[in-house]
Design a protein around this motif. Structure first.
Motif, PDB file in Angstrom:
ATOM      1  N   UNK A  60      12.659 -11.461  -0.563  1.00  0.00           N
ATOM      2  CA  UNK A  60      12.444 -10.528   0.550  1.00  0.00           C
ATOM      3  C   UNK A  60      13.233  -9.230   0.343  1.00  0.00           C
ATOM      4  N   UNK A  61      14.440  -9.332  -0.237  1.00  0.00           N
ATOM      5  CA  UNK A  61      15.247  -8.146  -0.490  1.00  0.00           C
ATOM      6  C   UNK A  61      14.574  -7.248  -1.531  1.00  0.00           C
ATOM      7  N   UNK A  62      13.982  -7.851  -2.560  1.00  0.00           N
ATOM      8  CA  UNK A  62      13.274  -7.079  -3.578  1.00  0.00           C
ATOM      9  C   UNK A  62      12.041  -6.401  -2.974  1.00  0.00           C
ATOM     10  N   UNK A  63      11.345  -7.108  -2.100  1.00  0.00           N
ATOM     11  CA  UNK A  63      10.185  -6.506  -1.417  1.00  0.00           C
ATOM     12  C   UNK A  63      10.621  -5.336  -0.549  1.00  0.00           C
ATOM     13  N   UNK A  64      11.751  -5.459   0.110  1.00  0.00           N
ATOM     14  CA  UNK A  64      12.266  -4.372   0.945  1.00  0.00           C
ATOM     15  C   UNK A  64      12.548  -3.129   0.087  1.00  0.00           C
ATOM     16  N   UNK A  65      13.182  -3.321  -1.066  1.00  0.00           N
ATOM     17  CA  UNK A  65      13.432  -2.196  -1.979  1.00  0.00           C
ATOM     18  C   UNK A  65      12.109  -1.547  -2.387  1.00  0.00           C
ATOM     19  N   UNK A  66      11.111  -2.356  -2.683  1.00  0.00           N
ATOM     20  CA  UNK A  66       9.804  -1.833  -3.089  1.00  0.00           C
ATOM     21  C   UNK A  66       9.145  -1.067  -1.945  1.00  0.00           C
ATOM     22  N   UNK A  67       9.283  -1.550  -0.699  1.00  0.00           N
ATOM     23  CA  UNK A  67       8.720  -0.834   0.452  1.00  0.00           C
ATOM     24  C   UNK A  67       9.391   0.528   0.625  1.00  0.00           C
ATOM     25  N   UNK A  68      10.684   0.596   0.338  1.00  0.00           N
ATOM     26  CA  UNK A  68      11.403   1.879   0.430  1.00  0.00           C
ATOM     27  C   UNK A  68      10.858   2.850  -0.627  1.00  0.00           C
ATOM     28  N   UNK A  69      10.650   2.362  -1.839  1.00  0.00           N
ATOM     29  CA  UNK A  69      10.096   3.207  -2.900  1.00  0.00           C
ATOM     30  C   UNK A  69       8.690   3.673  -2.521  1.00  0.00           C
ATOM     31  N   UNK A  70       7.871   2.770  -1.976  1.00  0.00           N
ATOM     32  CA  UNK A  70       6.513   3.147  -1.546  1.00  0.00           C
ATOM     33  C   UNK A  70       6.585   4.220  -0.462  1.00  0.00           C
ATOM     34  N   UNK A  71       7.544   4.101   0.456  1.00  0.00           N
ATOM     35  CA  UNK A  71       7.709   5.109   1.512  1.00  0.00           C
ATOM     36  C   UNK A  71       8.150   6.458   0.921  1.00  0.00           C
ATOM     37  N   UNK A  72       9.012   6.425  -0.107  1.00  0.00           N
ATOM     38  CA  UNK A  72       9.424   7.661  -0.762  1.00  0.00           C
ATOM     39  C   UNK A  72       8.255   8.345  -1.465  1.00  0.00           C
ATOM     40  N   UNK A  73       7.408   7.557  -2.107  1.00  0.00           N
ATOM     41  CA  UNK A  73       6.239   8.121  -2.775  1.00  0.00           C
ATOM     42  C   UNK A  73       5.302   8.747  -1.736  1.00  0.00           C
ATOM     43  N   UNK A  85      -6.046  10.105  -5.297  1.00  0.00           N
ATOM     44  CA  UNK A  85      -6.589   8.746  -5.304  1.00  0.00           C
ATOM     45  C   UNK A  85      -6.982   8.348  -3.895  1.00  0.00           C
ATOM     46  N   UNK A  86      -8.084   7.611  -3.765  1.00  0.00           N
ATOM     47  CA  UNK A  86      -8.491   7.183  -2.425  1.00  0.00           C
ATOM     48  C   UNK A  86      -7.674   5.989  -1.944  1.00  0.00           C
ATOM     49  N   UNK A  87      -7.120   5.219  -2.872  1.00  0.00           N
ATOM     50  CA  UNK A  87      -6.262   4.092  -2.494  1.00  0.00           C
ATOM     51  C   UNK A  87      -5.250   3.866  -3.609  1.00  0.00           C
ATOM     52  N   UNK A  88      -4.002   3.600  -3.208  1.00  0.00           N
ATOM     53  CA  UNK A  88      -2.935   3.299  -4.171  1.00  0.00           C
ATOM     54  C   UNK A  88      -2.079   2.180  -3.621  1.00  0.00           C
ATOM     55  N   UNK A  89      -1.425   1.451  -4.538  1.00  0.00           N
ATOM     56  CA  UNK A  89      -0.502   0.407  -4.118  1.00  0.00           C
ATOM     57  C   UNK A  89       0.567   0.204  -5.174  1.00  0.00           C
ATOM     58  N   UNK A  90       1.705  -0.273  -4.721  1.00  0.00           N
ATOM     59  CA  UNK A  90       2.795  -0.684  -5.588  1.00  0.00           C
ATOM     60  C   UNK A  90       2.691  -2.198  -5.725  1.00  0.00           C
ATOM     61  N   UNK A  91       2.648  -2.683  -6.957  1.00  0.00           N
ATOM     62  CA  UNK A  91       2.555  -4.116  -7.215  1.00  0.00           C
ATOM     63  C   UNK A  91       3.866  -4.625  -7.783  1.00  0.00           C
ATOM     64  N   UNK A  92       4.316  -5.772  -7.292  1.00  0.00           N
ATOM     65  CA  UNK A  92       5.468  -6.463  -7.866  1.00  0.00           C
ATOM     66  C   UNK A  92       4.956  -7.736  -8.527  1.00  0.00           C
ATOM     67  N   UNK A 106       0.828  -1.219   0.000  1.00  0.00           N
ATOM     68  CA  UNK A 106       0.000   0.000   0.000  1.00  0.00           C
ATOM     69  C   UNK A 106       0.858   1.263   0.000  1.00  0.00           C
ATOM     70  N   UNK A 107       0.337   2.290  -0.638  1.00  0.00           N
ATOM     71  CA  UNK A 107       0.971   3.608  -0.624  1.00  0.00           C
ATOM     72  C   UNK A 107      -0.017   4.549   0.042  1.00  0.00           C
ATOM     73  N   UNK A 108       0.433   5.250   1.065  1.00  0.00           N
ATOM     74  CA  UNK A 108      -0.439   6.180   1.773  1.00  0.00           C
ATOM     75  C   UNK A 108      -0.892   7.278   0.826  1.00  0.00           C
ATOM     76  N   UNK A 109      -2.186   7.589   0.866  1.00  0.00           N
ATOM     77  CA  UNK A 109      -2.740   8.571  -0.069  1.00  0.00           C
ATOM     78  C   UNK A 109      -3.465   9.697   0.661  1.00  0.00           C
TER      79      UNK A 109
END
Length: 171
Positions: free
Chosen positions: A153-166, A136-143, A128-131
């Motif tokens: 797990x390492x790839x998911x961690x990178x994606x969580x960092x990108x979601x936090x940056x967004x 948008x009422x809801x957003x998410x990053x999908x892998x 999930x990406x905080x909105x």
């Protein structure tokens, strides 16, 4: 499985889309549809004219360059941006994905789960990406899975960092 619904084309080339389908796709009077050939049939998508978000595209580009994993950012209605996968911006997401997006909880899918009705690559992870200040009422990053290979797990961690940056940029 329900049988297909049959509708006839009138003399002006029109068909009536059944109410069940209009309700499922959230189609309302005046909505635009994108129509294109698909395999041996026709694919109808709810058309959403939108301005590309270059910032989201940059974040996906960075993520893809680091983990080489296909990714997309979606709202509860459509794909906002995608990288490494044949998903077109503005494509409607599946009803199942919309439910997960609205729940705003991270999910690692064990079974094959697809982002759109016409997608052929399974979603592996939803972040999930905080909105709070987004349009948008809801957003998410999908892998997405790469072939039969699951996202690490390492790839998911990178994606969580990108979601936090967004999320941080939206605040």
């Amino acid at each position: 499985m329900r049988p297909a619904m049959v509708r006839h084309i009138d003399s002006q080339g029109r068909i009536i889309i059944p109410k069940e389908i209009r309700d499922t796709m959230h189609l309302r009077n005046g909505d635009a549809l994108e129509i294109r050939p698909f395999d041996s049939g026709i694919l109808l998508n709810k058309y959403t004219a939108q301005v590309k978000d270059p910032d989201l595209e940059k974040y996906l580009e960075i993520l893809y360059s680091v983990i080489r994993c296909s990714a997309a950012i979606c709202s509860e209605e459509y794909v906002i941006a995608a990288k490494g996968i044949g998903l077109k911006e503005g494509t409607s997401v599946s009803a199942w994905l919309a439910e997960y997006l609205n729940a705003q909880k991270p999910v690692v899918f064990e079974d094959c789960f697809y982002a759109t009705e016409s997608s052929s690559i399974p979603v592996d992870t939803l972040i999930p990406i905080s909105t709070s200040v987004s349009t948008y009422s809801a957003m998410a990053l999908l892998l997405f899975q790469n072939g039969k290979k699951r996202v690490s797990d390492e790839e998911r961690l990178c994606a969580r960092i990108i979601a936090a940056l967004i999320t941080a940029k939206a605040l």
